[in-house]
Write a protein that holds these residues in place. Structure first.
Motif, mmCIF file in Angstrom:
data_model
loop_
_atom_site.group_PDB
_atom_site.id
_atom_site.type_symbol
_atom_site.label_atom_id
_atom_site.label_comp_id
_atom_site.label_asym_id
_atom_site.label_seq_id
_atom_site.Cartn_x
_atom_site.Cartn_y
_atom_site.Cartn_z
ATOM 1 N N SER A 2 0.836 -1.196 0.000
ATOM 2 C CA SER A 2 0.000 0.000 0.000
ATOM 3 C C SER A 2 0.872 1.247 0.000
ATOM 4 C CB SER A 2 -0.904 0.012 1.241
ATOM 5 O OG SER A 2 -0.125 0.223 2.418
ATOM 6 N N TRP A 3 0.291 2.358 -0.467
ATOM 7 C CA TRP A 3 1.083 3.595 -0.515
ATOM 8 C C TRP A 3 1.474 4.027 0.906
ATOM 9 C CZ3 TRP A 3 0.967 8.415 1.576
ATOM 10 C CH2 TRP A 3 1.890 9.331 1.050
ATOM 11 N N SER A 4 0.530 3.980 1.839
ATOM 12 C CA SER A 4 0.855 4.388 3.215
ATOM 13 C C SER A 4 1.895 3.462 3.826
ATOM 14 C CB SER A 4 -0.418 4.415 4.073
ATOM 15 O OG SER A 4 -1.027 3.136 4.108
ATOM 16 N N GLY A 5 1.818 2.160 3.479
ATOM 17 C CA GLY A 5 2.827 1.227 3.972
ATOM 18 C C GLY A 5 4.197 1.515 3.396
ATOM 19 N N ALA A 6 4.252 1.871 2.107
ATOM 20 C CA ALA A 6 5.530 2.193 1.470
ATOM 21 C C ALA A 6 6.136 3.449 2.079
ATOM 22 C CB ALA A 6 5.335 2.371 -0.033
ATOM 23 N N TYR A 7 5.304 4.470 2.294
ATOM 24 C CA TYR A 7 5.800 5.716 2.891
ATOM 25 C C TYR A 7 6.344 5.447 4.293
ATOM 26 C CZ TYR A 7 5.967 10.630 4.269
ATOM 27 O OH TYR A 7 6.387 11.865 4.698
ATOM 28 N N ALA A 8 5.595 4.666 5.098
ATOM 29 C CA ALA A 8 6.039 4.363 6.462
ATOM 30 C C ALA A 8 7.299 3.501 6.459
ATOM 31 C CB ALA A 8 4.921 3.661 7.229
ATOM 32 N N THR A 9 7.395 2.574 5.507
ATOM 33 C CA THR A 9 8.592 1.737 5.422
ATOM 34 C C THR A 9 9.832 2.571 5.152
ATOM 35 O OG1 THR A 9 7.337 -0.195 4.670
ATOM 36 C CG2 THR A 9 9.689 -0.141 4.134
ATOM 37 N N VAL A 260 4.273 -0.340 -5.596
ATOM 38 C CA VAL A 260 3.358 0.336 -4.677
ATOM 39 C C VAL A 260 1.992 0.452 -5.340
ATOM 40 C CG1 VAL A 260 2.909 2.453 -3.368
ATOM 41 C CG2 VAL A 260 5.250 1.618 -3.617
ATOM 42 N N ALA A 261 0.950 0.220 -4.579
ATOM 43 C CA ALA A 261 -0.414 0.286 -5.102
ATOM 44 C C ALA A 261 -0.840 1.741 -5.230
ATOM 45 C CB ALA A 261 -1.365 -0.489 -4.201
ATOM 46 N N CYS A 262 -0.299 2.411 -6.234
ATOM 47 C CA CYS A 262 -0.649 3.804 -6.475
ATOM 48 C C CYS A 262 -0.560 4.100 -7.965
ATOM 49 C CB CYS A 262 0.255 4.754 -5.680
ATOM 50 S SG CYS A 262 1.990 4.759 -6.185
ATOM 51 N N ARG A 263 -1.254 5.145 -8.379
ATOM 52 C CA ARG A 263 -1.152 5.668 -9.740
ATOM 53 C C ARG A 263 -1.024 7.176 -9.645
ATOM 54 N NH1 ARG A 263 -0.414 1.131 -10.770
ATOM 55 N NH2 ARG A 263 -1.462 -0.233 -12.260
ATOM 56 N N PRO A 264 0.022 7.752 -10.232
ATOM 57 C CA PRO A 264 1.125 7.071 -10.903
ATOM 58 C C PRO A 264 2.171 6.611 -9.885
ATOM 59 C CG PRO A 264 1.483 9.415 -11.014
ATOM 60 C CD PRO A 264 0.162 9.223 -10.306
ATOM 61 N N GLY A 265 3.224 5.956 -10.366
ATOM 62 C CA GLY A 265 4.344 5.588 -9.508
ATOM 63 C C GLY A 265 4.363 4.148 -9.068
ATOM 64 N N HIS A 266 3.548 3.294 -9.688
ATOM 65 C CA HIS A 266 3.491 1.890 -9.257
ATOM 66 C C HIS A 266 4.855 1.195 -9.227
ATOM 67 C CE1 HIS A 266 2.380 -2.306 -8.974
ATOM 68 N NE2 HIS A 266 2.977 -2.533 -10.129
ATOM 69 N N PRO A 267 5.774 1.367 -10.224
ATOM 70 C CA PRO A 267 7.010 0.555 -10.230
ATOM 71 C C PRO A 267 8.096 0.995 -9.246
ATOM 72 C CG PRO A 267 6.425 1.335 -12.449
ATOM 73 C CD PRO A 267 5.641 2.128 -11.469
ATOM 74 N N GLN A 268 7.839 1.989 -8.408
ATOM 75 C CA GLN A 268 8.885 2.468 -7.503
ATOM 76 C C GLN A 268 9.310 1.379 -6.528
ATOM 77 O OE1 GLN A 268 7.345 5.306 -4.383
ATOM 78 N NE2 GLN A 268 5.489 5.167 -5.643
ATOM 79 N N ALA A 288 5.505 10.281 -12.510
ATOM 80 C CA ALA A 288 5.558 9.115 -11.640
ATOM 81 C C ALA A 288 6.843 9.118 -10.818
ATOM 82 C CB ALA A 288 5.458 7.841 -12.473
ATOM 83 N N GLY A 289 7.956 9.562 -11.425
ATOM 84 C CA GLY A 289 9.216 9.647 -10.693
ATOM 85 C C GLY A 289 9.157 10.667 -9.576
ATOM 86 N N LEU A 290 8.480 11.790 -9.810
ATOM 87 C CA LEU A 290 8.298 12.791 -8.761
ATOM 88 C C LEU A 290 7.504 12.197 -7.602
ATOM 89 C CD1 LEU A 290 8.274 15.670 -7.555
ATOM 90 C CD2 LEU A 290 6.250 16.126 -8.971
ATOM 91 N N VAL A 291 6.420 11.495 -7.922
ATOM 92 C CA VAL A 291 5.608 10.860 -6.882
ATOM 93 C C VAL A 291 6.459 9.892 -6.067
ATOM 94 C CG1 VAL A 291 3.739 9.208 -6.490
ATOM 95 C CG2 VAL A 291 3.398 11.156 -8.038
ATOM 96 N N ALA A 292 7.270 9.089 -6.745
ATOM 97 C CA ALA A 292 8.114 8.118 -6.047
ATOM 98 C C ALA A 292 9.149 8.805 -5.170
ATOM 99 C CB ALA A 292 8.795 7.205 -7.059
ATOM 100 N N ALA A 293 9.724 9.905 -5.640
ATOM 101 C CA ALA A 293 10.709 10.631 -4.829
ATOM 102 C C ALA A 293 10.082 11.156 -3.546
ATOM 103 C CB ALA A 293 11.306 11.779 -5.636
ATOM 104 N N LEU A 294 8.833 11.612 -3.628
ATOM 105 C CA LEU A 294 8.149 12.116 -2.437
ATOM 106 C C LEU A 294 7.672 10.976 -1.542
ATOM 107 C CD1 LEU A 294 6.057 15.009 -4.027
ATOM 108 C CD2 LEU A 294 8.282 15.144 -2.915
ATOM 109 N N THR A 295 7.427 9.809 -2.120
ATOM 110 C CA THR A 295 6.934 8.665 -1.359
ATOM 111 C C THR A 295 8.055 7.931 -0.632
ATOM 112 O OG1 THR A 295 5.121 8.352 -2.947
ATOM 113 C CG2 THR A 295 5.673 6.477 -1.531
#
Length: 375
Positions: A2-9, A260-268, A288-295
């Protein structure tokens, strides 16, 4: 994940880097590993709070000279019935009772005539701070004002966590670093974005390298990048030119986040190499890369830099958009929480909006959502 799980990890994956003693003027942006306390009184000596005449005893007072800021008081004692013309900040001699501002007195024949009021206009030693008083607690980021206050209080050095260093590896035969792109080419936009996120999170951007779609080149770059974190853009999916995940697995990296279960940015993704260096994988699509950098990148760097974990701010979000079943949709929003107008979503929309909202699949118009601030 999950996105929240990825951010917390990412936020919880690392401990602060070792701390070292550093000059306070060089510590701006770093996090204090120990509190900073006053080491000498502020002010360090009795000094004038106004321009005028420093007096002793009853008046009128005979003028005996002048003392300006930066001049030593000389250890002399100001005798009763005498005065010195004095500038703001100049040391006040022993025996002085008050400073008469120019506007509260007059001079006639070498005498100062006036009356001292209830305000003495003398800043006494230690009036503002005494030794031992807290200037900034551990865990505080050293700002320019914190550094200035520490210097004023005599703290020349502080104990601060080392800033995590970041190397950027931009992959892709189609990527160029300057000039107008030709047919089939694109400009590198990741270096600037990653450098900005790194600085905001308390890290140090060590530089960027452009790599071809060649596994040997990527392997060599990963092996020689001597920084705490390596960020790789592109090469993150499962296409013919996407080598990163296979190379990390071969290198016995530990996967913390892999999709990560998100759009965009799934392959991060986020992995740790056996020697402790972190690798953050950003999708090749710029938004998507920006989203991943922030996540992943920003919370990871904050943890390495010693910044206390903080919850993402919430904002009421209004409008309509297509949600992602089983995941989150990350979309630009304006400062009033309005979703951006319908249309293609990319860096241009993120730049115009300034913030991104993380919308779960049960979000409804007018409900709050976590927000990310674009660099």
């Amino acid at each position: 994940m999950s996105w929240s799980g990825a951010y917390a990890t990412a936020r919880d994956a690392a401990k602060p880097l070792p701390a070292d003693v550093t000059p306070v003027v060089a510590a701006t942006g770093r996090v204090l590993a120990a509190a900073v306390r006053c080491e000498r009184p502020v002010p360090a000596f009795d000094n004038a709070a106004m321009d005028g005449y420093v007096i002793a005893g009853d008046g009128p007072w005979t003028i005996r000279g002048r003392i300006l800021a930066g001049e030593p008081a000389g250890g002399a004692v100001l005798a009763p019935g005498t005065a010195l013309e004095i500038a703001t900040g100049a040391p006040v001699p022993a025996g002085a009772g008050a400073v008469l501002p120019y506007e509260d007195c007059r001079v006639e024949g070498g005498l100062v005539i006036g009356a001292a009021g209830t305000r003495r206009h003398i800043r006494r030693t230690g009036d503002a701070l005494s030794p031992g008083v807290l200037i900034a607690p551990a865990g505080r980021t050293v700002t320019a004002t914190v550094a200035a206050a520490a210097l004023q209080a005599g703290a020349e050095h502080v104990l601060a966590y080392r800033a995590p260093a970041v190397t950027m590896l931009v992959t892709g035969d189609e990527v160029i670093t300057d000039g107008a792109p030709g047919p089939g080419q694109v400009r590198d936009v990741f270096t600037g974005l990653v450098a900005a996120v790194t600085a905001r999170a308390g890290g140090r951007f060590a530089g960027s390298r452009l790599l071809p779609d060649d596994p040997a080149a990527l392997t060599a770059a990963l092996e020689t990048a001597g920084t705490d974190v390596i960020v790789v853009s592109g090469s993150s999916s499962s296409g013919a030119a996407d080598h990163l995940h296979g190379l990390l697995t071969e290198a016995n990296a530990t996967w913390l986040v892999r999709g990560v279960a998100c759009r965009p940015g799934h392959p991060q993704a986020l992995a740790v190499l056996p020697d402790g260096r972190f690798v953050v994988s950003l999708p090749g699509n710029p938004y998507a890369g920006l989203v991943a950098a922030l996540t992943l990148l920003e919370p990871l760097l904050g943890a390495l830099a010693g910044r206390p974990a903080a919850s993402l701010p919430l904002m009421t979000v209004a409008g309509s958009t297509r949600l992602m079943p089983g995941g989150v949709r990350i979309v630009p929003i304006g400062p009033d929480g309005e979703l951006s107008a319908a249309g293609p979503v990319g860096l241009h929309a993120a730049a115009a909006a300034g913030m991104l909202a993380v919308l779960p699949d049960d979000w409804t118009d007018g409900s709050p959502a976590a927000t990310l601030t674009v660099p």
